[in-house]
Design a protein around this motif. Structure first.
Motif, PDB file in Angstrom:
ATOM      1  N   ILE A   1       0.860  -1.182   0.000  1.00 52.50           N
ATOM      2  CA  ILE A   1       0.000   0.000   0.000  1.00 52.50           C
ATOM      3  C   ILE A   1       0.894   1.229   0.000  1.00 52.50           C
ATOM      4  O   ILE A   1       1.687   1.431   0.924  1.00 52.50           O
ATOM      5  N   ALA A   2       0.767   2.029  -1.050  1.00 47.42           N
ATOM      6  CA  ALA A   2       1.667   3.167  -1.225  1.00 47.42           C
ATOM      7  C   ALA A   2       1.335   4.311  -0.280  1.00 47.42           C
ATOM      8  O   ALA A   2       2.211   4.898   0.349  1.00 47.42           O
ATOM      9  N   GLY A   3       0.068   4.654  -0.182  1.00 42.80           N
ATOM     10  CA  GLY A   3      -0.314   5.788   0.650  1.00 42.80           C
ATOM     11  C   GLY A   3      -1.754   5.684   1.092  1.00 42.80           C
ATOM     12  O   GLY A   3      -2.604   5.162   0.364  1.00 42.80           O
TER      13      GLY A   3
ATOM     14  N   HIS B   1     -14.378  -4.313   9.305  1.00 41.68           N
ATOM     15  CA  HIS B   1     -13.096  -4.645   8.685  1.00 41.68           C
ATOM     16  C   HIS B   1     -12.269  -3.374   8.476  1.00 41.68           C
ATOM     17  O   HIS B   1     -12.818  -2.327   8.099  1.00 41.68           O
ATOM     18  N   LEU B   2     -10.970  -3.473   8.709  1.00 43.84           N
ATOM     19  CA  LEU B   2     -10.089  -2.353   8.424  1.00 43.84           C
ATOM     20  C   LEU B   2     -10.094  -2.101   6.922  1.00 43.84           C
ATOM     21  O   LEU B   2      -9.787  -2.996   6.126  1.00 43.84           O
ATOM     22  N   SER B   3     -10.460  -0.896   6.532  1.00 46.69           N
ATOM     23  CA  SER B   3     -10.568  -0.552   5.119  1.00 46.69           C
ATOM     24  C   SER B   3      -9.817   0.742   4.846  1.00 46.69           C
ATOM     25  O   SER B   3      -9.643   1.575   5.740  1.00 46.69           O
TER      26      SER B   3
ATOM     27  N   GLY C   1      -7.314   2.208  -4.987  1.00 45.96           N
ATOM     28  CA  GLY C   1      -8.740   2.429  -4.808  1.00 45.96           C
ATOM     29  C   GLY C   1      -9.230   2.075  -3.422  1.00 45.96           C
ATOM     30  O   GLY C   1      -8.600   2.416  -2.414  1.00 45.96           O
ATOM     31  N   LEU C   2     -10.362   1.370  -3.338  1.00 44.52           N
ATOM     32  CA  LEU C   2     -11.002   1.025  -2.072  1.00 44.52           C
ATOM     33  C   LEU C   2     -10.572  -0.374  -1.662  1.00 44.52           C
ATOM     34  O   LEU C   2     -10.841  -1.351  -2.368  1.00 44.52           O
ATOM     35  N   LEU C   3      -9.916  -0.478  -0.503  1.00 41.08           N
ATOM     36  CA  LEU C   3      -9.320  -1.737  -0.072  1.00 41.08           C
ATOM     37  C   LEU C   3      -9.917  -2.205   1.244  1.00 41.08           C
ATOM     38  O   LEU C   3     -10.204  -1.401   2.132  1.00 41.08           O
ATOM     39  N   VAL C   4     -10.089  -3.520   1.369  1.00 47.19           N
ATOM     40  CA  VAL C   4     -10.509  -4.144   2.618  1.00 47.19           C
ATOM     41  C   VAL C   4      -9.408  -5.110   3.027  1.00 47.19           C
ATOM     42  O   VAL C   4      -9.030  -5.997   2.247  1.00 47.19           O
ATOM     43  N   LEU C   5      -8.868  -4.936   4.237  1.00 45.58           N
ATOM     44  CA  LEU C   5      -7.742  -5.744   4.697  1.00 45.58           C
ATOM     45  C   LEU C   5      -8.194  -6.810   5.681  1.00 45.58           C
ATOM     46  O   LEU C   5      -9.138  -6.619   6.451  1.00 45.58           O
ATOM     47  N   GLY C   6      -7.476  -7.932   5.658  1.00 45.24           N
ATOM     48  CA  GLY C   6      -7.723  -9.013   6.596  1.00 45.24           C
ATOM     49  C   GLY C   6      -6.593  -9.124   7.596  1.00 45.24           C
ATOM     50  O   GLY C   6      -5.918  -8.140   7.919  1.00 45.24           O
ATOM     51  N   ASP C   7      -6.367 -10.326   8.094  1.00 43.14           N
ATOM     52  CA  ASP C   7      -5.327 -10.567   9.084  1.00 43.14           C
ATOM     53  C   ASP C   7      -3.950 -10.220   8.524  1.00 43.14           C
ATOM     54  O   ASP C   7      -3.649 -10.471   7.353  1.00 43.14           O
ATOM     55  N   GLU C   8      -3.127  -9.622   9.390  1.00 38.09           N
ATOM     56  CA  GLU C   8      -1.741  -9.282   9.066  1.00 38.09           C
ATOM     57  C   GLU C   8      -1.628  -8.370   7.845  1.00 38.09           C
ATOM     58  O   GLU C   8      -0.615  -8.375   7.145  1.00 38.09           O
TER      59      GLU C   8
ATOM     60  N   ASP D   1      -7.863  -8.441   1.270  1.00 40.70           N
ATOM     61  CA  ASP D   1      -8.970  -9.372   1.077  1.00 40.70           C
ATOM     62  C   ASP D   1      -9.860  -8.987  -0.094  1.00 40.70           C
ATOM     63  O   ASP D   1     -10.386  -9.845  -0.803  1.00 40.70           O
ATOM     64  N   LYS D   2     -10.059  -7.685  -0.287  1.00 44.40           N
ATOM     65  CA  LYS D   2     -10.969  -7.234  -1.346  1.00 44.40           C
ATOM     66  C   LYS D   2     -10.513  -5.873  -1.853  1.00 44.40           C
ATOM     67  O   LYS D   2     -10.036  -5.039  -1.091  1.00 44.40           O
ATOM     68  N   ARG D   3     -10.684  -5.677  -3.153  1.00 44.35           N
ATOM     69  CA  ARG D   3     -10.321  -4.399  -3.761  1.00 44.35           C
ATOM     70  C   ARG D   3     -11.410  -3.953  -4.722  1.00 44.35           C
ATOM     71  O   ARG D   3     -11.864  -4.733  -5.563  1.00 44.35           O
ATOM     72  N   HIS D   4     -11.834  -2.695  -4.577  1.00 42.10           N
ATOM     73  CA  HIS D   4     -12.749  -2.080  -5.529  1.00 42.10           C
ATOM     74  C   HIS D   4     -11.950  -1.012  -6.275  1.00 42.10           C
ATOM     75  O   HIS D   4     -11.626   0.038  -5.718  1.00 42.10           O
TER      76      HIS D   4
END
Length: 278
Positions: A91-93, A103-105, A112-119, A123-126
């Protein structure tokens, strides 16, 4: 700190507006009292940025927005995520970070729009369609659900207008606050028109507005830095329409006066010298 306290008061107002059965008991005055404190064992500086009712945990940022801490009500660090700088999950910025559905997003300026999982695993990118860029960071949630679409702080597209800071901000004051993405088709549009009742619409330069959006149900609130008022929007046919401007009486408030757009540098210098907080 002023923006944090102002945001808390706005949330309290919003909560009152969403309880129709309690409207007859609604109070127009609020106060904030410190009733307790929590110690967090963390080596370094950090600050709280969000809370998730789904997780019953707080989100804190540390180490220059590269590390996120998950805290319980007692101040214990129950988990942490350090953003990756290399590899497919790099993740650049961070433009905005917060909880979305527990979820930490992140709203990231490139991916764009990111959803992060463990560590910190992605997990998901829009992906946000087209070429775009951001002029500054934001506060609040990275994105919101608007029916079947996703709403997020509007990026800039195309060439910057003019060459000076004043011309750039003049353009910002004329554009909507949010952009809306259809995650199935990639189509995007704008919504939440810049409120005409804001001092940023008086024809003068007032600096970067630092817009903050809060959503509860179908009620959306917007407030800016250096203003003692906020704006209530309602969802209507997939769009966000301004319904009301709420002005707050703040005794002894200090507010910077605007300047002509060609004097933008003079304004920024005066803000730095006076210490007026956004």
């Amino acid at each position: 700190m002023i923006r944090l306290l102002f945001g808390l008061l706005v949330v309290m107002f919003l909560t009152g507006c969403n309880n129709p059965s309690e409207k007859k008991h609604f109070q127009k005055s609020y106060s904030l009292d410190i009733v307790d404190s929590v110690r967090v064992d963390y080596l370094g500086n950090f600050y709280l940025s969000d809370y998730s009712s789904e997780r019953d945990e707080y989100l804190a940022k540390g180490h220059g927005d590269r590390e996120f801490l998950f805290l319980d009500a007692e101040g214990n660090i129950v988990d942490s995520v350090r953003l990756k700088k290399d590899g497919p999950d790099a993740i650049a910025g961070v433009q905005v970070a917060g909880f979305v559905d527990g979820h930490l997003s992140i709203l990231e300026g490139v991916k764009g729009l990111l959803v992060l999982g463990d560590e910190g695993k992605l997990d998901k990118r829009h992906e946000i369609s087209g070429n775009y860029y951001y002029l500054n960071g934001y506060k609040g949630r990275p994105f919101f659900k608007l029916q079947e679409e996703l709403a997020y702080y509007r990026p800039e597209r195309g060439d910057l207008p003019g060459e000076g800071l004043g011309e750039i901000m003049k353009s910002v004051y004329e554009k909507p606050i949010l952009e809306v993405l259809n995650p199935r088709t990639g189509d995007f549009r704008s919504t939440m028109a810049f409120p005409s009742t804001s001092k940023f619409k008086d024809g003068e330069y007032h600096g970067w507005p630092f817009p903050t959006v809060i959503k509860q149900g179908d009620v959306w609130l917007l407030y800016f830095a250096r203003e003692y008022q906020f704006y209530i929007y309602r969802e209507k046919e997939g769009d966000l329409k301004l319904q009301q401007t709420v002005k707050m009486k703040v005794p002894d408030a200090i507010s910077a006066e605007g300047v002509p757009f060609d004097k933008a540098d003079q304004f920024e210098k005066s803000i730095g010298l006076s210490g007026v907080e956004g």
